[in-house]
Motif scaffolding. Structure first.
Motif, PDB file in Angstrom:
ATOM      1  N   LEU A  98     -28.924 -37.272   2.143  1.00  0.00           N
ATOM      2  CA  LEU A  98     -28.424 -37.306   3.523  1.00  0.00           C
ATOM      3  C   LEU A  98     -28.084 -35.896   4.018  1.00  0.00           C
ATOM      4  O   LEU A  98     -28.392 -35.536   5.164  1.00  0.00           O
ATOM      5  N   LEU A  99     -27.449 -35.103   3.159  1.00  0.00           N
ATOM      6  CA  LEU A  99     -27.086 -33.738   3.533  1.00  0.00           C
ATOM      7  C   LEU A  99     -28.323 -32.876   3.768  1.00  0.00           C
ATOM      8  O   LEU A  99     -28.356 -32.058   4.702  1.00  0.00           O
ATOM      9  N   GLU A 100     -29.335 -33.052   2.929  1.00  0.00           N
ATOM     10  CA  GLU A 100     -30.579 -32.288   3.108  1.00  0.00           C
ATOM     11  C   GLU A 100     -31.207 -32.623   4.459  1.00  0.00           C
ATOM     12  O   GLU A 100     -31.726 -31.742   5.155  1.00  0.00           O
ATOM     13  N   GLY A 101     -31.152 -33.892   4.848  1.00  0.00           N
ATOM     14  CA  GLY A 101     -31.686 -34.296   6.139  1.00  0.00           C
ATOM     15  C   GLY A 101     -30.909 -33.682   7.291  1.00  0.00           C
ATOM     16  O   GLY A 101     -31.494 -33.254   8.302  1.00  0.00           O
ATOM     17  N   GLU A 102     -29.583 -33.637   7.150  1.00  0.00           N
ATOM     18  CA  GLU A 102     -28.750 -33.062   8.205  1.00  0.00           C
ATOM     19  C   GLU A 102     -29.021 -31.564   8.363  1.00  0.00           C
ATOM     20  O   GLU A 102     -29.067 -31.049   9.488  1.00  0.00           O
ATOM     21  N   VAL A 103     -29.203 -30.855   7.245  1.00  0.00           N
ATOM     22  CA  VAL A 103     -29.498 -29.425   7.313  1.00  0.00           C
ATOM     23  C   VAL A 103     -30.842 -29.193   7.990  1.00  0.00           C
ATOM     24  O   VAL A 103     -30.974 -28.308   8.854  1.00  0.00           O
ATOM     25  N   ALA A 104     -31.847 -29.991   7.616  1.00  0.00           N
ATOM     26  CA  ALA A 104     -33.172 -29.841   8.223  1.00  0.00           C
ATOM     27  C   ALA A 104     -33.116 -30.091   9.729  1.00  0.00           C
ATOM     28  O   ALA A 104     -33.763 -29.389  10.518  1.00  0.00           O
ATOM     29  N   GLU A 105     -32.341 -31.086  10.139  1.00  0.00           N
ATOM     30  CA  GLU A 105     -32.216 -31.392  11.568  1.00  0.00           C
ATOM     31  C   GLU A 105     -31.519 -30.257  12.313  1.00  0.00           C
ATOM     32  O   GLU A 105     -31.937 -29.863  13.418  1.00  0.00           O
ATOM     33  N   LEU A 106     -30.453 -29.716  11.724  1.00  0.00           N
ATOM     34  CA  LEU A 106     -29.741 -28.603  12.360  1.00  0.00           C
ATOM     35  C   LEU A 106     -30.627 -27.361  12.465  1.00  0.00           C
ATOM     36  O   LEU A 106     -30.587 -26.637  13.471  1.00  0.00           O
ATOM     37  N   LYS A 111     -33.922 -23.693  15.813  1.00  0.00           N
ATOM     38  CA  LYS A 111     -35.235 -23.157  16.172  1.00  0.00           C
ATOM     39  C   LYS A 111     -35.602 -23.534  17.600  1.00  0.00           C
ATOM     40  O   LYS A 111     -36.134 -22.720  18.364  1.00  0.00           O
ATOM     41  N   ALA A 112     -35.295 -24.769  17.993  1.00  0.00           N
ATOM     42  CA  ALA A 112     -35.631 -25.241  19.340  1.00  0.00           C
ATOM     43  C   ALA A 112     -34.813 -24.530  20.408  1.00  0.00           C
ATOM     44  O   ALA A 112     -35.248 -24.410  21.561  1.00  0.00           O
ATOM     45  N   SER A 113     -33.631 -24.043  20.020  1.00  0.00           N
ATOM     46  CA  SER A 113     -32.783 -23.354  20.994  1.00  0.00           C
ATOM     47  C   SER A 113     -33.362 -22.005  21.396  1.00  0.00           C
ATOM     48  O   SER A 113     -32.971 -21.419  22.405  1.00  0.00           O
ATOM     49  N   GLY A 114     -34.305 -21.518  20.585  1.00  0.00           N
ATOM     50  CA  GLY A 114     -34.939 -20.242  20.877  1.00  0.00           C
ATOM     51  C   GLY A 114     -34.035 -19.053  20.652  1.00  0.00           C
ATOM     52  O   GLY A 114     -34.317 -17.945  21.117  1.00  0.00           O
ATOM     53  N   SER A 115     -32.945 -19.275  19.952  1.00  0.00           N
ATOM     54  CA  SER A 115     -32.004 -18.188  19.699  1.00  0.00           C
ATOM     55  C   SER A 115     -31.411 -18.327  18.311  1.00  0.00           C
ATOM     56  O   SER A 115     -31.062 -19.418  17.874  1.00  0.00           O
ATOM     57  N   ASP A 116     -31.309 -17.197  17.628  1.00  0.00           N
ATOM     58  CA  ASP A 116     -30.679 -17.181  16.304  1.00  0.00           C
ATOM     59  C   ASP A 116     -29.191 -16.885  16.412  1.00  0.00           C
ATOM     60  O   ASP A 116     -28.523 -16.628  15.415  1.00  0.00           O
ATOM     61  N   GLU A 117     -28.680 -16.897  17.636  1.00  0.00           N
ATOM     62  CA  GLU A 117     -27.277 -16.544  17.856  1.00  0.00           C
ATOM     63  C   GLU A 117     -26.414 -17.761  18.187  1.00  0.00           C
ATOM     64  O   GLU A 117     -25.284 -17.602  18.659  1.00  0.00           O
ATOM     65  N   ARG A 118     -26.952 -18.966  17.983  1.00  0.00           N
ATOM     66  CA  ARG A 118     -26.154 -20.170  18.197  1.00  0.00           C
ATOM     67  C   ARG A 118     -25.201 -20.312  17.024  1.00  0.00           C
ATOM     68  O   ARG A 118     -25.483 -21.029  16.058  1.00  0.00           O
ATOM     69  N   GLN A 119     -24.066 -19.629  17.110  1.00  0.00           N
ATOM     70  CA  GLN A 119     -23.130 -19.578  15.987  1.00  0.00           C
ATOM     71  C   GLN A 119     -22.601 -20.956  15.634  1.00  0.00           C
ATOM     72  O   GLN A 119     -22.301 -21.233  14.463  1.00  0.00           O
ATOM     73  N   ASP A 120     -22.467 -21.841  16.625  1.00  0.00           N
ATOM     74  CA  ASP A 120     -21.965 -23.184  16.337  1.00  0.00           C
ATOM     75  C   ASP A 120     -22.895 -23.939  15.396  1.00  0.00           C
ATOM     76  O   ASP A 120     -22.451 -24.593  14.444  1.00  0.00           O
ATOM     77  N   ILE A 121     -24.219 -23.804  15.646  1.00  0.00           N
ATOM     78  CA  ILE A 121     -25.184 -24.478  14.768  1.00  0.00           C
ATOM     79  C   ILE A 121     -25.245 -23.771  13.415  1.00  0.00           C
ATOM     80  O   ILE A 121     -25.316 -24.426  12.364  1.00  0.00           O
ATOM     81  N   ILE A 122     -25.207 -22.456  13.432  1.00  0.00           N
ATOM     82  CA  ILE A 122     -25.252 -21.688  12.182  1.00  0.00           C
ATOM     83  C   ILE A 122     -24.072 -22.055  11.289  1.00  0.00           C
ATOM     84  O   ILE A 122     -24.217 -22.226  10.075  1.00  0.00           O
TER      85      ILE A 122
END
Length: 209
Positions: A98-106, A111-122
């Motif tokens: 389940l955790l592996e799936g959640e990491v892949a989704e995040l 990636k879809a946000s087009g920014s590597d600066e989404r600190q909340d997702i990071i």
């Protein structure tokens, strides 16, 4: 703590065979869970995870028992063979999937946000990966092959032997209290070791930064 990937448990022998449909693999609760990981989980743990009563009452922090063995003497070619605690180990593996799936989704959202600066997702990804590092290591009681064999009881009818032993054995209140005290100390030790392991991972991450 031992990496669960190093432990062989009953049911993993099914991974050596082609699943001809006898083992039903349920639909993934999260489409981002790697298919191979999900299939292997259910092929090796379907009996354990299908037992709702056992699964509901399991506490994965209670140590299982493993026997250290050479890979040549292990049916899964792994370093350890589990002799008690397979239900808890399978539940742990389910949580990891389940955790592996959640990491892949995040990661896909990042990636879809087009920014590597989404600190909340990071931050969420980092938290989930730390959880994976913790859950993927289980506390166990380890013994060597000689000690394990010394504990075995050889009987023409081992089931009847243990049934008769259980009938003639009455646990005193003192023994029950001692058992509860021992289990409480075991869990305290497990939690302490898990915190130590988590702190080592945090320190490792700080060093990498």
């Amino acid at each position: 703590p031992i990496d669960v990937d190093k432990i062989c448990h009953k049911g993993m022998e099914n991974l050596q065979e082609v699943n001809n449909g006898n083992i039903r693999v349920p639909q993934k609760p999260n489409g981002w869970i790697p298919t191979a990981l999900w299939n292997d989980l259910w092929i090796s743990c379907h009996k354990k995870l299908s037992s709702k009563e056992r699964t509901a009452s399991n506490c994965i922090d209670i140590p299982g028992m493993v026997v250290s063995s050479s890979k040549s003497n292990n049916p899964c070619k792994k370093e350890y063979r589990m002799v008690d605690g397979a239900h808890r180990l399978c539940l742990r593996k389910y949580g990891l999937a389940l955790l592996e799936g959640e990491v892949a989704e995040l990661q896909s959202l990042l990636k879809a946000s087009g920014s590597d600066e989404r600190q909340d997702i990071i931050d969420q990804i980092t938290d989930k990966q730390n959880m994976i590092d913790n859950v993927s290591h289980a506390m166990v009681l380890e013994m060597d092959q000689a000690m394990f064999e010394s504990m075995l009881i050889y009987s023409d009818n081992p089931v009847r032997h243990h049934q008769e032993w259980a009938k003639t054995t009455e646990l005193s209140q003192e023994l029950k209290d001692d058992w509860k005290l021992w289990m409480r100390r075991v869990l305290e030790f497990v939690h302490d070791q898990r915190n130590r392991h988590s702190n080592r991972l945090d320190n490792k991450g700080d060093d990498e930064l």
